[in-house]
Scaffold this motif. Sequence first.
Motif, PDB file in Angstrom:
ATOM      1  N   ILE A 181       0.837  -1.188   0.000  1.00 23.11           N
ATOM      2  CA  ILE A 181       0.000   0.000   0.000  1.00 23.11           C
ATOM      3  C   ILE A 181       0.876   1.243   0.000  1.00 23.11           C
ATOM      4  N   GLU A 182       0.791   2.029  -1.077  1.00 21.20           N
ATOM      5  CA  GLU A 182       1.514   3.290  -1.125  1.00 21.20           C
ATOM      6  C   GLU A 182       0.791   4.307  -0.238  1.00 21.20           C
ATOM      7  N   ALA A 183       1.551   5.073   0.558  1.00 20.61           N
ATOM      8  CA  ALA A 183       0.950   5.941   1.574  1.00 20.61           C
ATOM      9  C   ALA A 183       0.933   7.415   1.181  1.00 20.61           C
ATOM     10  N   LYS A 184       1.169   7.712  -0.096  1.00 21.70           N
ATOM     11  CA  LYS A 184       1.318   9.108  -0.486  1.00 21.70           C
ATOM     12  C   LYS A 184       0.051   9.925  -0.279  1.00 21.70           C
ATOM     13  N   ASP A 185      -1.133   9.305  -0.345  1.00 19.70           N
ATOM     14  CA  ASP A 185      -2.389  10.039  -0.178  1.00 19.70           C
ATOM     15  C   ASP A 185      -2.914  10.015   1.252  1.00 19.70           C
ATOM     16  N   ILE A 233      -7.033  10.065   9.278  1.00 20.87           N
ATOM     17  CA  ILE A 233      -7.197   8.638   9.516  1.00 20.87           C
ATOM     18  C   ILE A 233      -5.904   8.072  10.065  1.00 20.87           C
ATOM     19  N   GLN A 234      -5.992   6.881  10.649  1.00 17.15           N
ATOM     20  CA  GLN A 234      -4.844   6.210  11.208  1.00 17.15           C
ATOM     21  C   GLN A 234      -4.446   5.033  10.321  1.00 17.15           C
ATOM     22  N   VAL A 235      -3.265   4.492  10.599  1.00 17.78           N
ATOM     23  CA  VAL A 235      -2.762   3.384   9.800  1.00 17.78           C
ATOM     24  C   VAL A 235      -3.742   2.213   9.812  1.00 17.78           C
ATOM     25  N   ASN A 236      -4.334   1.943  10.961  1.00 14.06           N
ATOM     26  CA  ASN A 236      -5.260   0.810  11.057  1.00 14.06           C
ATOM     27  C   ASN A 236      -6.489   0.996  10.186  1.00 14.06           C
ATOM     28  N   ASP A 237      -6.929   2.256   9.984  1.00 13.25           N
ATOM     29  CA  ASP A 237      -8.059   2.499   9.083  1.00 13.25           C
ATOM     30  C   ASP A 237      -7.709   2.086   7.661  1.00 13.25           C
ATOM     31  N   VAL A 238      -6.471   2.347   7.268  1.00 12.33           N
ATOM     32  CA  VAL A 238      -6.024   1.990   5.918  1.00 12.33           C
ATOM     33  C   VAL A 238      -5.915   0.474   5.771  1.00 12.33           C
ATOM     34  N   PRO A 279       2.457   8.814  13.020  1.00  8.06           N
ATOM     35  CA  PRO A 279       1.830   9.736  12.067  1.00  8.06           C
ATOM     36  C   PRO A 279       1.956   9.208  10.642  1.00  8.06           C
ATOM     37  N   THR A 280       0.886   9.334   9.865  1.00 11.61           N
ATOM     38  CA  THR A 280       0.928   8.849   8.483  1.00 11.61           C
ATOM     39  C   THR A 280       1.931   9.633   7.643  1.00 11.61           C
ATOM     40  N   SER A 281       2.294  10.835   8.081  1.00  8.91           N
ATOM     41  CA  SER A 281       3.283  11.616   7.331  1.00  8.91           C
ATOM     42  C   SER A 281       4.672  10.999   7.391  1.00  8.91           C
ATOM     43  N   MET A 282       4.899  10.053   8.320  1.00  7.61           N
ATOM     44  CA  MET A 282       6.190   9.381   8.423  1.00  7.61           C
ATOM     45  C   MET A 282       6.293   8.190   7.476  1.00  7.61           C
ATOM     46  N   ILE A 283       5.168   7.750   6.906  1.00  6.74           N
ATOM     47  CA  ILE A 283       5.111   6.441   6.245  1.00  6.74           C
ATOM     48  C   ILE A 283       5.250   6.578   4.734  1.00  6.74           C
ATOM     49  N   LYS A 284       6.057   5.714   4.180  1.00  2.00           N
ATOM     50  CA  LYS A 284       6.243   5.654   2.735  1.00  2.00           C
ATOM     51  C   LYS A 284       5.396   4.545   2.108  1.00  2.00           C
ATOM     52  N   ARG A 285       5.337   3.395   2.790  1.00  2.00           N
ATOM     53  CA  ARG A 285       4.648   2.237   2.217  1.00  2.00           C
ATOM     54  C   ARG A 285       4.293   1.266   3.354  1.00  2.00           C
ATOM     55  N   ILE A 286       3.209   0.521   3.158  1.00  2.00           N
ATOM     56  CA  ILE A 286       2.821  -0.521   4.106  1.00  2.00           C
ATOM     57  C   ILE A 286       2.742  -1.842   3.354  1.00  2.00           C
ATOM     58  N   GLU A 287       3.465  -2.837   3.831  1.00  2.00           N
ATOM     59  CA  GLU A 287       3.488  -4.160   3.199  1.00  2.00           C
ATOM     60  C   GLU A 287       2.731  -5.153   4.092  1.00  2.00           C
ATOM     61  N   VAL A 288       1.768  -5.846   3.508  1.00  2.00           N
ATOM     62  CA  VAL A 288       0.970  -6.835   4.242  1.00  2.00           C
ATOM     63  C   VAL A 288       1.221  -8.205   3.627  1.00  2.00           C
ATOM     64  N   TYR A 289       1.952  -9.062   4.350  1.00  2.00           N
ATOM     65  CA  TYR A 289       2.227 -10.428   3.887  1.00  2.00           C
ATOM     66  C   TYR A 289       1.185 -11.361   4.486  1.00  2.00           C
ATOM     67  N   LYS A 290       0.544 -12.153   3.629  1.00  2.00           N
ATOM     68  CA  LYS A 290      -0.537 -13.040   4.050  1.00  2.00           C
ATOM     69  C   LYS A 290      -0.039 -14.483   4.071  1.00  2.00           C
ATOM     70  N   ASN A 301       4.549  -4.830   7.617  1.00  2.00           N
ATOM     71  CA  ASN A 301       5.804  -4.082   7.699  1.00  2.00           C
ATOM     72  C   ASN A 301       5.558  -2.648   7.229  1.00  2.00           C
ATOM     73  N   VAL A 302       5.746  -1.694   8.140  1.00  2.00           N
ATOM     74  CA  VAL A 302       5.590  -0.284   7.819  1.00  2.00           C
ATOM     75  C   VAL A 302       6.953   0.276   7.426  1.00  2.00           C
ATOM     76  N   VAL A 303       7.068   0.736   6.186  1.00  2.00           N
ATOM     77  CA  VAL A 303       8.319   1.299   5.678  1.00  2.00           C
ATOM     78  C   VAL A 303       8.228   2.813   5.794  1.00  2.00           C
ATOM     79  N   THR A 304       9.105   3.406   6.588  1.00  2.00           N
ATOM     80  CA  THR A 304       9.075   4.853   6.794  1.00  2.00           C
ATOM     81  C   THR A 304       9.896   5.570   5.726  1.00  2.00           C
TER      82      THR A 304
END
Length: 801
Positions: free
Chosen positions: A131-135, A141-146, A199-210, A227-230
């Motif tokens: 998940i790209e976090a640019k928007d 909203i919080q990370v968990n909402d995304v 803060p979502t402003s710190m985040i570049k990308r969120i990776e969800v491995y299933k 994995n939250v990539v800052t």
Amino acid sequence: MRNTCLILSLLLLSITAQGQNPTAQIKGIVLDENQEPLPGFTVRLKESDRGAITDLNGYFQIQNLKAGHHTLQLSGVGYQTKSLVRQLQKGQQLEIKVNMEVSTQEMNEVIVYGKSEARLIKEKGFAVNAIEAKDLEVQSIQVNDVLDQSAGVRIRQSGGMGSRVRYNINGLSGSSVKIFIDGIPIDNYGSSFSLNSIPTSMIKRIEVYKGVVPAELGGDAMGGAINVVTKNSTDNSLNVSYSYGSFNTHQASVNGVFRAKKSGLTTRASAFYNYSDNSYKVWGKNVYVVDERGKDQYVTAKRFHDSYESKGLKMDFGFTDKKWADQAFIGFLASDMRKDIQHATTMEIVYGNRWVGQSTQMLHATYVKKELLPGLDINAFASYSHLKRNLVDTVGYIYNWLGQRTINPNTGEYYTWLSGAEGGDSTLNIDYEKKYTGRLNFAYQLAANTRLSANWLTTHFERDSKDELDPELIQSLQDTRSLWKNLVGLALEQSAMDEKLKASVFYKFYAQKVGMNQPTLNRNNELVINSYDAQSQNSGYGMAFSYEVLPQSILLLSGENTIRMPNSRELFGDVSENVESSSSALKPERSINFNAGLNLGPYRFAVHSISLNTNVFYRRIQDRIMPGVPDQQDETFSYINVSSVLSTGFDTELMYGFKDLITWKSSFSLANPRFNTKYDANGSPYLYYGDRLRNEPYLTANSNLRFSQVDLIQKDARFSAFYNLGYVHEFYKNWPSIGGAGKDQIPSQLVHDLGISYTFPGEKITLSCDAKNILNEQVFDNWALQKPGRAFYGKITYNIF
């Protein structure tokens, strides 16, 4: 051991092959104007038409080149094509750094599309959402909402801001799902520094491995990993944001990066503050008051003792983009949290004075270097954290849901708990926790298409507990618990057939040692010391494959035999959250996981684009660790092993885009986790054999629509609006086969969210407004605990420079 020998043999063969080939090679990194890596860019040799694609970090490598002149052509979407001429000597290893320039030329007929970082991650063969976090940083909203809008993911939260969160991926939840920040387990940071705090402003990308998790993430995840990539930009920047909303909710953050270009001396700092009364309305069969006749009167009530406050500061000092280090930092983190506790494990028992506080201090060091030696990358991290958690429960009044102390109509006196406090005996318990963590990651490029990586994670956890209200005899003895873990992972990655086929095989080794010394008094007021000491060693292995059948059509296959060891909370309990110790009984979980998927697209037709991702999964888990089911009047629970669980299902995600104006994404997930043990240890059949797991959602869906328009109202301004629909199907609180009519059931839920944002020209100021659960749907989760209803939030974001 067989897998280890195979990997070592391949390593020796590859090194031998390299030693016999004195040909030259070119390798380097491609960056944008802000020194950020550019993944998915094409690097082509004009003379031979050979080339490479830059990886997630912008790196590329072209081997087996002859001596002489070579012309490199670098290209990617939105950037000017660049040509470089280099002279190579025999056996030379040339390293280059290329900065690309943004293209200002409009292309009317030909558009070249590169591969995003998210796309490259998905091509590795694992079942993963990137998940790209640019928007996200401009929304309230919080990370968990995304994450809750991602296919196969369900966020389970027991209340409002600050309440405990459980992550459900493909039907498995709890500690089976591990959380990482830049590959580091989030457990090191303390609960006051969580995904909801970042803060979502710190985040570049969120990776969800299933299900299957790569070896480079050094945790014993079994059900999946997040994995939250800052952001790692070295450009000087300063971003501040503030949000206010319903239930007196405040969220503020500051993020800054300052770098001296000449010396490379870099400072990174971030701070956050969160507060909420969590005073949302609740109603239902557990929300009532008792009238003067002793009858239950059901009411709609505001939560009156549920405030939450957290704050934190993280600073790093060091150097970036130096010859000897890409990143070299030492830093510290300090965070603090205070949380009122509104009720026990269920909503049947109401609290009015019980609360918990926590503070964490952490020192850490990071070192990252690509090409430390030819072909060798290193990533190292070490930390020491100290956590203090205090539980205060000394007032024994009994409250009702209107926030009133209940009165005995016969005596006129307030009712009190016989135990002397709300959650049991009066307590001023303090836990002191120390954790030492070290992580070392190596990656070695054996050949142009072969890479070997190794990851080692070690953690040592200690907890001492004190309570000044305990009897003097208990206080004179030491209550200690310790947990030591070692996790080692090895992986061999290979690509072939012009990078259409990608494969990865990996091996994981787990070692754990547990110790506990807990003095207590039994019912006869006799001293009893519960001691426990055990250690275990286990291993796991797995693989992942991807194959590009047609352009933009990729088959994915992954599987593993893996272990998850019980964590400190499951073993030693947590009095602040009503969790009892269960260390002498818990065994590690073992699971066999398989994923098969198909990624189609994005296919582009003029101004339209469409893509479809699907994933089918199989999980067979032995000794699944789950919370025991609390009764209506229970205030505590402990974790237990469920003999065997079989889970199958699928998730799918469909995406559509129209120009840069409209994006629509819909996902559907069906998990079928069932109890899979027919007989108990005595040979008696289980009544709930074949039942779906209790208290676990199994069918969810999301649909998200976003509209973005540039030059609306003002030139160079950007307007965005989004709508999200979330659905969770009903599920049982307990085993479906147990009980008759009127069994406890968490009902189906349909939630609508809306939001808008406006970024002013110059991209310095953004205003946004979000409305959650706009129809005020009654939303439940763990053990039928009600979550917030309708809520509104406004946010201002200011990029100072």
